[in-house]
Design an enzyme around this catalytic site. Structure first.
Site, PDB file in Angstrom:
ATOM      1  CB  SER A  80      -0.954  -0.039   1.195  1.00 42.01           C
ATOM      2  OG  SER A  80      -1.947   0.956   1.082  1.00 42.01           O
ATOM      3  CG  ASP A 320      -4.293  -1.109  -0.115  1.00 46.63           C
ATOM      4  OD1 ASP A 320      -3.623  -1.731   0.706  1.00 46.63           O
ATOM      5  OD2 ASP A 320      -4.137   0.106  -0.361  1.00 46.63           O
TER       6      ASP A 320
END
Length: 780
Positions: A80, A320
């Site tokens: 991320s 993500d």
């Protein structure tokens, strides 16, 4: 002077808007690496360093009387927000690109106004007027009350942007995927257009980059069972990896487009950004007018298992990376294998956790001793719990490796006298009366190996089978990716094919026979041609013996001579380690490896020729003689090293079962360090709550204010400076130390250097910088 490399494997967590804080940390790591290069590469002028890099240079020079330390970041893993920062750092390390332009891009572009999709923004100030109470509600969740913001300018900025955000479109991601992709691409482009320097890695030192993402729909994985023969699972974890072997110039970890792909995929926060698909990057590149030269090859590699299952990479929807792997330790641990070494190594895992013990999402109310409510249970099961799984398993894995190392040391120390006596029984007193030659060393090694097999008795057969299995499994592991056998079932077919070949050619007959060094001719020939792991373990054992000798230096022995010998031993080790890396092998091995599952013979012949271990062994023996017979090496030292080299078969028989795999061929422990707000208290205590603004609004806070981003970026640099100085200083040899108070003095210098350097760029933080300078001075 004792030479050592402090090798850092950086693991960067996710953290939404705390990405700005992490940028400050990785930028400081970049400055440390530049300082190290300046110390070791005399051609680079010292005045090329600025602010904290000058302090790091002075730290390394202060350590010089004790250790000649070089800093290396050779493994980077991120998820991320941490994935974006890891990509940018790896790009700078491999390519010598500039991280300074990123300051402006992070502070300007990591803003709600820049991230919002134009189609999602409210059309006017009156749009969704009924939603304004939600602004008040959102701002009060977990105490994040806009009215409590001390700075009136920041308070009004946050209020306006929060209102605009809440009133953007609902039930669709408010942020622009294509816009985010363009920003990431422009950031890498700005790095490349900045000041170019040499790579921040020694020549030949590889750099591995790993970025996690989540394949929303997943891809099928077939798992072998007894009955039924196999079952199918859907795998959603996806690891995008890059590797720079360091064999070509200019160095690069990946193309700009491929790195943008990985950055956009890993940071595709669910609900905020739309899922990422490859076509989005194609559209952005088309608008920019740029090309993606390695597009097809990258997609084939990144989605190898999806392709093997007959699925189109263009159809993959990625979200993500922190959804399933927020702390990507495992790929970094796996990358420890086959690292080249030209000097002593102090290996550290350094993980960056911007919000230790915190939560990305926490619904207000409720106590830990009460059952969770309906929405709380759903939200946490879908988001918090998968993201925030503790890293205990990873740390225990590293701890297991270190404990195994300590057991090996204990066993080796206990066996040493007995092994030395066994060698003297076999060779008599010839070690004392005859000079070393290559032919004599080869003969002695064969005799001692036979003696080790004989004295091991019935245990030798078990050892030989274990050793053979390691070699076969290692060959399968090397050749599978070279031949594009990436799917689990394809790798299993390769492995089965190799074992059938071993059984068919009687290579697995390891029964000891007199005169054949403990095994049959087929088995010995196979090991001589392919057992590279044994050679590596033996050389590392000799280096370890030399390290112990240097810790208790014999009278009259020059330390400089032993340092020269250690350098020579690492040079002997390097070509063996090179032969365990995929980049060493060309098409002459890769082509026959494609048919490995059907007929392994051509691939084995090509692999054996490429390894060339017989010629390499001969050259290594000759160089070993030169090192051992140097005039400045005393007889006691020479004798201990000869005994270690010759006696290694005894030690290997005892320790290989403990190793279990060839992955642990070092006798050095792995240490773990953390960089987080909780660990850096030299200026201000209280952790993230006392220093960071981005933790507000469920870690989205920094997106709402330029002043908050400046605050977090500045604290990232300050916290990193403190922790990096501690980590570097902790690499001093045991029994040595810097002068009292020097590290504290260097930290204060670094703090002031950072604050002074950033004042002209952080236009909203003048008062903050003044307060911090006073806090630094008061803490002294």
């Amino acid at each position: 002077m004792r030479e050592k490399e402090l090798r850092l494997a950086l693991v960067c967590y996710g953290g939404v808007s705390l990405a700005v804080y992490m940028h400050g940390i990785v930028k400081e790591a970049w400055k440390l690496l530049r300082a190290s290069r300046s110390v070791h590469e005399r051609g680079e002028p010292a005045d090329s360093l600025d602010d904290s890099a000058v302090v790091y240079r002075d730290l390394l020079q202060a350590m010089a009387p004790h250790v000649n330390l070089r800093l290396v970041v050779d493994i980077v893993a991120g998820a991320s927000a941490g994935g974006i920062n890891g990509i940018q750092l790896a790009h700078a390390v491999a390519g010598g690109h500039d991280m300074e332009p990123l300051r402006h891009l992070w502070l300007e572009n990591a803003d709600i106004e820049k991230l919002l999709d134009p189609d999602a923004a409210p059309a006017s100030a009156w749009s969704k007027l009924y939603a304004r109470p939600l602004v008040w509600f959102a701002s009060r969740d977990r105490g994040d009350d806009v009215d409590r913001i001390a700075d009136p300018v920041a308070r009004e900025e946050v209020r306006l942007k929060l209102s605009r955000f809440i009133r953007s479109r609902w039930f669709e991601p408010p942020f622009s995927g294509a816009g985010f992709t363009r920003l990431l691409y422009e950031a890498l482009e700005a790095m490349e257009q900045g000041k170019r320097t040499p790579a921040l890695l020694p020549p030949g030192q590889p750099l591995d980059l790993f970025v996690t993402t989540t394949d929303f729909y997943g891809y099928p994985e077939h798992l072998p069972l007894n009955s039924p023969p196999s079952v199918m699972e859907t795998e959603h974890r996806l690891l995008i990896s890059f590797r720079d072997e360091g064999r070509t110039a200019p160095r690069a970890i990946g193309t700009r487009a491929a790195l943008t792909f990985a950055a956009r995929a890993t940071a595709s926060f669910p609900g905020a950004f739309p899922p990422f698909r490859a076509g989005e990057l194609d559209e952005v590149l088309g608008e920019i007018g740029d090309v993606w030269p390695d597009r097809d090859a990258f997609l084939q590699r990144a989605f190898a298992k999806r392709v093997a299952a007959g699925l189109d990479p263009m159809d993959a929807s990625l979200i993500d990376g922190s959804v399933l792997a927020n702390a990507p330790f495992r790929p970094a641990i796996d990358a420890l294998r086959a690292r080249p070494a030209h000097r002593e190594v102090d290996r550290r895992f350094v993980y960056i956790d911007p919000k230790p013990g915190g939560h990305l999402f926490r619904m207000k109310g409720g106590r830990s001793d009460e059952p969770p409510g309906f929405f709380t249970a759903i939200l946490h099961s879908l988001s918090n719990i998968p993201r925030e799984q503790p890293i205990r398993d990873n740390l225990e894995s590293l701890g297991t490796l270190s404990r195994r190392v300590r057991r090996l040391r204990h066993i080796v120390a206990g066996m040493r006298d007995e092994v030395d006596a066994a060698i003297e029984r076999e060779l008599g007193r010839t070690l004392m009366f005859f000079g070393l030659t290559t032919a004599r060393l080869t003969e002695w090694r064969s005799r001692v190996q036979t003696a080790a097999a004989r004295e091991a008795g019935y245990a030798y057969a078990a050892y030989a089978h274990l050793k053979l299995s390691h070699v076969v499994e290692h060959i399968a592991e090397m050749l599978s990716p070279l031949g594009d056998h990436v799917a689990r079932d394809a790798r299993e077919r390769v492995r089965s094919s190799l074992w059938r070949w071993v059984n068919r050619n009687a290579v697995n007959d390891v029964t000891a026979k007199p005169g054949l060094l403990g095994g049959t001719t087929a088995c010995i020939a196979f090991l001589k041609r392919f057992d590279i792991q044994y050679r590596i373990r033996r050389l590392r054992f000799v280096i370890r013996t030399l390290n112990l000798t240097m810790a208790d230096l014999p009278e009259g022995q020059s330390p400089a001579a032993l340092d020269h010998m250690k350098t020579g031993l690492y040079e002997l080790l390097a070509p063996y380690l090179d032969r365990r890396t995929p980049g060493f092998f060309g098409s002459d091995v890769r082509e026959p490896a494609r048919d490995l599952a059907e007929d392994p013979q051509p691939a084995l012949d090509a692999l054996g020729d490429a390894l060339g271990l017989s010629a390499l062994d001969a050259a290594a023996d000759a160089r070993m003689i030169e090192l051992l017979m140097a005039d400045d090496i005393s007889k006691p030292v020479r004798r201990s090293l000869v005994l270690a080299y010759l006696g290694y078969p005894f030690f290997d028989i005892a320790t290989l079962p403990l190793l279990q795999t060839d992955g642990l061929d070092e006798f050095d422990e792995i240490k773990v360090d953390r960089i987080s707000p909780d660990d850096a208290t030299a200026i201000r205590e209280g952790g993230a709550a006392a220093t960071l603004k981005g933790i507000q609004f469920n870690a989205f806070g920094a997106f709402f204010s330029r002043a908050w981003r400046e605050n977090d970026y500045l604290w990232g640099r300050l916290h990193a400076a403190e922790r990096l100085i501690d980590i570097v200083a902790s690499s001093l040899p045991r029994g040595t130390a810097l002068p009292a108070g020097l590290t504290d003095k260097l930290k204060r210098r670094a703090f002031h250097a950072i604050l002074d350097a950033e004042r002209e760029y952080l236009t909203h933080s003048g008062d903050l910088i003044d307060r911090l300078k006073k806090e630094v001075d008061d803490a002294a």
